[in-house]
Design a protein around this motif. Structure first.
Motif, PDB file in Angstrom:
ATOM      1  N   LEU A 349      43.666  38.032  27.832  1.00 13.50           N
ATOM      2  CA  LEU A 349      42.135  39.522  28.184  1.00 13.50           C
ATOM      3  C   LEU A 349      41.783  40.075  27.219  1.00 13.50           C
ATOM      4  N   SER A 350      42.610  40.550  26.038  1.00 10.01           N
ATOM      5  CA  SER A 350      42.942  41.273  24.365  1.00 10.01           C
ATOM      6  C   SER A 350      41.541  40.206  23.939  1.00 10.01           C
ATOM      7  N   GLU A 351      42.445  39.051  23.564  1.00  6.80           N
ATOM      8  CA  GLU A 351      41.928  37.819  22.779  1.00  6.80           C
ATOM      9  C   GLU A 351      40.503  37.015  23.490  1.00  6.80           C
ATOM     10  N   ARG A 352      39.973  37.568  24.765  1.00  9.92           N
ATOM     11  CA  ARG A 352      38.894  37.641  24.685  1.00  9.92           C
ATOM     12  C   ARG A 352      38.139  38.327  24.642  1.00  9.92           C
ATOM     13  N   GLY A 353      38.191  39.853  24.062  1.00  8.09           N
ATOM     14  CA  GLY A 353      37.593  40.954  23.621  1.00  8.09           C
ATOM     15  C   GLY A 353      37.433  42.032  24.633  1.00  8.09           C
ATOM     16  N   LEU A 354      38.757  41.956  25.317  1.00  2.00           N
ATOM     17  CA  LEU A 354      38.706  42.433  26.692  1.00  2.00           C
ATOM     18  C   LEU A 354      39.880  43.356  26.584  1.00  2.00           C
ATOM     19  N   ASN A 355      39.128  45.266  27.100  1.00  2.77           N
ATOM     20  CA  ASN A 355      40.557  45.868  26.724  1.00  2.77           C
ATOM     21  C   ASN A 355      40.983  46.348  28.064  1.00  2.77           C
ATOM     22  N   VAL A 356      42.237  45.778  29.109  1.00  3.00           N
ATOM     23  CA  VAL A 356      42.715  46.338  30.432  1.00  3.00           C
ATOM     24  C   VAL A 356      43.847  46.319  30.163  1.00  3.00           C
ATOM     25  N   SER A 357      44.618  47.425  30.772  1.00  2.00           N
ATOM     26  CA  SER A 357      45.746  47.391  30.882  1.00  2.00           C
ATOM     27  C   SER A 357      46.655  46.676  31.547  1.00  2.00           C
ATOM     28  N   ALA A 358      48.187  47.065  31.740  1.00  2.00           N
ATOM     29  CA  ALA A 358      49.217  46.448  32.281  1.00  2.00           C
ATOM     30  C   ALA A 358      50.562  47.101  32.098  1.00  2.00           C
ATOM     31  N   GLY A 359      50.807  46.963  33.518  1.00  2.00           N
ATOM     32  CA  GLY A 359      52.392  47.966  33.550  1.00  2.00           C
ATOM     33  C   GLY A 359      52.215  49.014  34.819  1.00  2.00           C
ATOM     34  N   HIS A 360      53.197  49.369  34.397  1.00  2.00           N
ATOM     35  CA  HIS A 360      53.426  50.412  36.337  1.00  2.00           C
ATOM     36  C   HIS A 360      52.647  51.454  36.531  1.00  2.00           C
ATOM     37  N   PHE A 361      51.932  52.319  35.434  1.00  2.00           N
ATOM     38  CA  PHE A 361      50.781  53.204  34.806  1.00  2.00           C
ATOM     39  C   PHE A 361      51.395  54.323  35.612  1.00  2.00           C
TER      40      PHE A 361
END
Length: 403
Positions: A349-361
């Protein structure tokens, strides 16, 4: 007229980079007025409080203004209810250490599987040292919701503290707090409510929540890295006596604050509250009144975007949303993509210009209660400056990735 998201976005320099900033739950960007307030505070000069000169009086004024601004934001009755610290985690450890001084073997505390670990581990660790019993309220794994009875049923005559979130940082679930906090008060227990993900997406009134102590972090609502724990009434703090240095102030809330406050970021927090109060161009009256109008407009905007996001996710093959609550939520969606690791999806998603998080937070109990494990999932979290176009970009990108 009213809330205009494009006019709001124009006030945020970082948003001009063309990326879709869909990670608000990890921290929002800041508007120009906040940047300028912090810069101006440094530019004009600051000194520590207590001095007989203007720069010192300026710092004292900033602290007072920030207490008043945060009190308005969350509906506290008095600025003296507001305690500051560098993060919600550090403040929670501070309060846990103080409250645990009155715990004894046989006493009980209640925590939940829905919470960020910052509202679990401090209480658990201090309870263990005091010999108190920890009781954990479970979620409904099918919906991700926290049933009221699962919490209320654990609260008894030996309960000293109930720690519960006002909104899940991972799923966005908003529990029904009032029956929980009412029950805590009936047995003489304090309620400590994690409002870090709740405050950015609601018009907060502490009395309506029933919270004795409510935690919030300014960097989640367009401010700097500064946190506050706000008491429902000054007497809540007056009856607590934290460890402190001998010459440190005896007064409350100052006795809860370790060392020197960050005066310039505090000036930024005041600017952030004023900014939030003006998000609806039609807002008028006192700051509290303007906040009420603007927060209502933000909630309506975010609910519309969240509905669009969740409907879009439901239509994507290979994308599974975890925790599909029936009740209210913040504009947050947590999901996995079949055959792809969450970190891999986030990178794509980052490669497509989107800042979206991943993990357990740090929702440690929650990822295990859902049967996901520490790898977690992907979290898209919208903010008041998010747009329909950005949601469409995310859904299109996920369609490519899941295919």
């Amino acid at each position: 007229m009213g809330f205009d998201v494009e006019k709001v976005r124009a006030q945020y320099p970082a948003l001009a980079d063309g990326r879709a900033w869909l990670d608000g739950a990890a921290g929002t960007q800041v508007p120009e007025v906040v940047i300028e307030a912090i810069s101006d505070a440094y530019r004009v000069g600051l000194s520590n409080v207590g001095g007989p000169y203007e720069s010192s009086r300026r710092s004292s004024g900033i602290v007072a203004e920030t207490r008043a601004a945060v009190a308005d934001l969350v509906g506290a009755p008095d600025p003296a209810c507001v305690t500051f610290g560098p993060s919600m985690t550090s403040l929670t450890y501070r309060f846990a250490g103080t409250l645990a001084l009155g715990w004894n073997p046989g006493d009980e505390i209640v925590v939940t599987d829905l919470d960020h670990d910052a509202n679990v581990r401090p209480w658990v660790q201090l309870a263990q040292r005091a010999g108190a019993t920890v009781r954990t309220a479970e979620i409904d794994p099918a919906t991700g919701e926290l049933p009221v009875d699962n919490v209320v049923g654990l609260i008894g005559d030996r309960t000293k503290l109930v720690a519960v979130t006002a909104a899940s940082n991972m799923l966005g679930v908003i529990p029904d707090l009032k029956p929980i906090t009412d029950r805590a008060r009936e047995v003489g227990a304090l309620s400590y409510v994690d409002g870090v993900q709740h405050c950015p997406h609601a018009h907060v009134r502490i009395a309506e929540l029933g919270a004795d102590l409510y935690a919030t972090s300014a960097y989640k609502w367009a401010g700097p890295h500064l946190a506050a724990v706000v008491a429902a009434d000054p007497w809540v703090l007056e009856n607590l006596h934290p460890d402190k240095l001998k010459p440190s102030p005896e007064s409350s809330p100052e006795r809860f604050e370790l060392g020197t406050n960050p005066f310039a970021p505090m000036a930024g927090a005041v600017a952030a509250v004023e900014h939030l109060a003006g998000l609806d161009a039609d807002a008028a009256g006192s700051r509290s009144e303007r906040l009420a109008t603007s927060r209502a407009a933000v909630v309506e905007h975010e609910e519309r975007l969240a509905s669009h996001l969740c409907e879009g996710l439901a239509g994507l093959s290979g994308v599974r949303r975890h925790g599909v609550p029936q009740g209210p939520t913040t504009p947050t969606a947590f999901f996995t993509v079949e055959g792809r690791a969450p970190a891999e999806v986030s990178a794509a998603l980052s490669e497509r210009g989107l800042n979206v998080s991943a993990g357990h937070f740090y929702a440690w109990g929650l990822v295990h209660a859902l049967g996901i494990g520490p790898e977690g999932g992907v979290r898209a979290s919208l903010s008041h400056y998010s747009t329909t176009g950005e949601v469409d970009r995310l859904l299109a990108a996920l369609g490519e990735i899941s295919a």
